[in-house]
Design a protein around this motif. Structure first.
Motif, PDB file in Angstrom:
ATOM      1  N   GLY A  67       5.959   1.277  10.769  1.00  0.00           N
ATOM      2  CA  GLY A  67       5.357   1.451   9.361  1.00  0.00           C
ATOM      3  C   GLY A  67       6.308   1.833   8.434  1.00  0.00           C
ATOM      4  O   GLY A  67       7.297   0.860   8.116  1.00  0.00           O
ATOM      5  N   HIS A  68       6.046   2.663   7.439  1.00  0.00           N
ATOM      6  CA  HIS A  68       6.581   3.012   6.170  1.00  0.00           C
ATOM      7  C   HIS A  68       8.086   3.199   6.304  1.00  0.00           C
ATOM      8  O   HIS A  68       9.031   3.031   5.676  1.00  0.00           O
ATOM      9  CB  HIS A  68       5.891   3.900   5.190  1.00  0.00           C
ATOM     10  N   TYR A  69       8.214   4.046   7.534  1.00  0.00           N
ATOM     11  CA  TYR A  69       9.559   4.634   7.640  1.00  0.00           C
ATOM     12  C   TYR A  69      10.467   3.387   8.022  1.00  0.00           C
ATOM     13  O   TYR A  69      11.761   3.333   7.869  1.00  0.00           O
ATOM     14  CB  TYR A  69       9.581   5.658   8.797  1.00  0.00           C
ATOM     15  N   LEU A  70      10.241   2.462   8.890  1.00  0.00           N
ATOM     16  CA  LEU A  70      10.825   1.410   9.222  1.00  0.00           C
ATOM     17  C   LEU A  70      11.091   0.287   8.187  1.00  0.00           C
ATOM     18  O   LEU A  70      12.166  -0.368   8.056  1.00  0.00           O
ATOM     19  CB  LEU A  70      10.372   0.664  10.594  1.00  0.00           C
ATOM     20  N   VAL A 120       0.816  -1.275   0.050  1.00  0.00           N
ATOM     21  CA  VAL A 120       0.031   0.120   0.026  1.00  0.00           C
ATOM     22  C   VAL A 120       0.912   1.263  -0.043  1.00  0.00           C
ATOM     23  O   VAL A 120       1.875   1.169   0.899  1.00  0.00           O
ATOM     24  CB  VAL A 120      -0.989  -0.050   1.343  1.00  0.00           C
ATOM     25  N   ALA A 121       0.587   2.232  -1.064  1.00  0.00           N
ATOM     26  CA  ALA A 121       1.377   3.482  -1.171  1.00  0.00           C
ATOM     27  C   ALA A 121       2.613   3.155  -0.975  1.00  0.00           C
ATOM     28  O   ALA A 121       3.875   3.825  -0.376  1.00  0.00           O
ATOM     29  CB  ALA A 121       0.994   4.272   0.184  1.00  0.00           C
ATOM     30  N   PRO A 122       3.381   2.481  -2.184  1.00  0.00           N
ATOM     31  CA  PRO A 122       4.892   2.317  -1.932  1.00  0.00           C
ATOM     32  C   PRO A 122       5.641   3.407  -2.254  1.00  0.00           C
ATOM     33  O   PRO A 122       6.858   3.278  -1.914  1.00  0.00           O
ATOM     34  CB  PRO A 122       5.011   0.990  -2.916  1.00  0.00           C
ATOM     35  N   ALA A 123       5.129   4.379  -2.867  1.00  0.00           N
ATOM     36  CA  ALA A 123       5.728   5.794  -3.179  1.00  0.00           C
ATOM     37  C   ALA A 123       6.132   6.459  -2.106  1.00  0.00           C
ATOM     38  O   ALA A 123       7.288   7.184  -1.963  1.00  0.00           O
ATOM     39  CB  ALA A 123       4.935   6.467  -4.299  1.00  0.00           C
ATOM     40  N   ALA A 124       5.471   6.224  -1.155  1.00  0.00           N
ATOM     41  CA  ALA A 124       5.647   6.844   0.266  1.00  0.00           C
ATOM     42  C   ALA A 124       6.888   6.288   0.910  1.00  0.00           C
ATOM     43  O   ALA A 124       7.856   6.954   1.380  1.00  0.00           O
ATOM     44  CB  ALA A 124       4.404   6.559   1.453  1.00  0.00           C
ATOM     45  N   THR A 125       7.142   4.890   0.814  1.00  0.00           N
ATOM     46  CA  THR A 125       8.504   4.217   1.381  1.00  0.00           C
ATOM     47  C   THR A 125       9.478   4.761   0.514  1.00  0.00           C
ATOM     48  O   THR A 125      10.785   5.181   0.999  1.00  0.00           O
ATOM     49  CB  THR A 125       8.226   2.868   1.076  1.00  0.00           C
ATOM     50  N   ALA A 126       9.354   4.821  -0.792  1.00  0.00           N
ATOM     51  CA  ALA A 126      10.431   5.347  -1.989  1.00  0.00           C
ATOM     52  C   ALA A 126      10.781   6.693  -1.494  1.00  0.00           C
ATOM     53  O   ALA A 126      11.863   7.091  -1.303  1.00  0.00           O
ATOM     54  CB  ALA A 126      10.193   5.239  -3.142  1.00  0.00           C
ATOM     55  N   ALA A 127      10.024   7.544  -1.153  1.00  0.00           N
ATOM     56  CA  ALA A 127      10.048   9.059  -0.716  1.00  0.00           C
ATOM     57  C   ALA A 127      10.765   9.182   0.415  1.00  0.00           C
ATOM     58  O   ALA A 127      11.765  10.101   0.615  1.00  0.00           O
ATOM     59  CB  ALA A 127       8.695   9.774  -0.714  1.00  0.00           C
TER      60      ALA A 127
END
Ligand code: MG
Length: 389
Positions: free
Chosen positions: A117-120, A73-80
């Motif tokens: 979450g996405h940050y880790l 879900v929202a992989p672009a957030a992880t890349a950002a």
């Protein structure tokens, strides 16, 4: 001259599935216009395709390290997050400083509360790639850098029986037993009555000598879970997974204290501190680190803490393209406390085409990848499904 990280790139791998994860849609479940559906029982969102985020680290010496994390879900957030926050910490650094890089990246956002979450996940992907580079620089498989190879093969339990009808699921279970697998986990979110009926059918199908595990998908309160487990006593479960919501540590501890069935938890954890609060509370005796969330550094710190608490480590395995799976097997090969590693056939065999590196799961156990570092890398086919982020 020693290697330092010179370039960091992120890619989304988005591969089609023949069947939805966890099986067909149940009544009331629909696919939305963005390609997501929500399982009513655990209220969790899933994409209709298999998505994963992979990272490529290139050193000044031209060596390449591969990492991977969740891209569901929202992989672009992880890349950002990788490009904006973590890259400045990792660029120019020696890959052997992986533990320090993990801590430096974590410290950037601690006081802002981004400790999950996405940050880790983003840190995990970088961490796996750093360790892959270390193996390649040293010319050693990853397990050699993590303490040595205790297991030639990694015992595996079958996770999920992907068939719509119960008769077909039981036939599938018997076929896994015939292939040499010694344990099967059920993980279809459903009502307590349906769970009892399914477990009873499975015990009848596979006989008394095969382990049966049950994933309850965080659906119950502590007392509700204990009541259900009491009714399941005749079927001798090997463990019950995630009976209570992840925030409900005291509920989990209640289950562990009031049921004779071992409690397993941990697939959603990111750090050793997630493990510490549960282990201190004796809320579980089996921890299930997921490499795609923890990376190698935290996977090993969680495993060592579990061992210090005399708990078992049964790593989780889920949707990915095979890179974090290889890392998980490499790390698992070092563990004294390992009863088995999860094996999800519908994902694992699809991945065989997406990565290069000999990894098999047959006769009830995994082989390990060979070669330096993780021992795997993206195949030509993977790039058919990949886009740069
Ligand atoms: Mg689970």
């Amino acid at each position: 001259m020693s290697d330092t990280v010179e370039r960091i790139e992120c890619f989304l791998v988005d591969a089609p599935r023949e069947e939805l994860y966890l099986g067909r849609l149940l009544p009331g479940e629909t696919i939305d216009e963005r390609g997501y559906f929500v399982r009513k029982a655990n209220r969790t969102i899933y994409p209709v395709t298999d998505r994963s985020l992979i990272v490529k680290l290139t050193t000044n010496e031209g060596r390449i390290g591969w990492g991977e994390t969740y891209g569901l879900v929202a992989p672009a957030a992880t890349a950002a997050l990788i490009y904006d926050a973590i890259s400045p910490v990792a660029l120019g650094r020696d890959p052997f400083d992986n533990g320090i890089i993990w801590e430096d990246a974590y410290d950037l956002m601690r006081v802002r509360g981004y400790n999950g979450g996405h940050y880790l996940d983003a840190i995990a992907a970088i961490d796996i790639a750093l360790w892959d580079l270390c193996g390649k620089i040293a010319g050693l498989p990853l397990h050699k850098l993590l303490g040595g190879q205790r297991h030639e093969r990694i015992p595996a339990y079958v996770s999920g029986l992907a068939a719509p009808a119960q008769d077909d699921r039981m036939a599938l279970a018997r076929s896994w037993v015939e292939k040499g697998f010694k344990a099967i986990k059920l993980h279809i979110p459903q009502t307590p009555d349906a769970i009892i009926q399914e477990v009873a059918a499975l015990r009848d199908a596979v006989g008394p000598d095969i382990g049966i595990m049950l994933d309850l998908h965080w659906m119950f309160t502590g007392p509700e879970a204990v009541s259900l487990l009491d009714q399941l006593a005749p079927y001798a479960l090997s463990f019950v997974e995630a009976p209570c919501k992840t925030e409900d540590v005291s509920g989990l501890a209640w289950v562990a204290d009031h049921s004779r069935i071992p409690v397993a938890a941990g697939e959603e954890w990111r750090t050793v501190w997630d493990a510490k609060s549960r282990l201190d509370a004796r809320a579980c005796s089996i921890v299930q680190p997921e490499m795609g969330h923890t990376g190698i550094t935290q996977f090993m710190r969680i495993a060592r803490l579990a061992e210090a608490h005399h708990a078992r480590v049964a790593p989780h395995a889920t949707i990915g393209c095979g890179i974090f799976m290889a890392a998980s097997l490499q790390a698992s090969a070092t563990l004294l406390s390992l009863p088995y590693h999860e094996y999800q056939p519908t994902i694992f065999h699809r991945n065989a085409g997406l990565i290069e590196g000999v990894v098999e799961c047959d006769g009830g156990s995994y082989t390990l990848p060979t070669g330096a570092g993780l021992g795997v890398q993206p195949s030509a086919k993977l790039w058919d499904y990949a886009t740069a982020l």
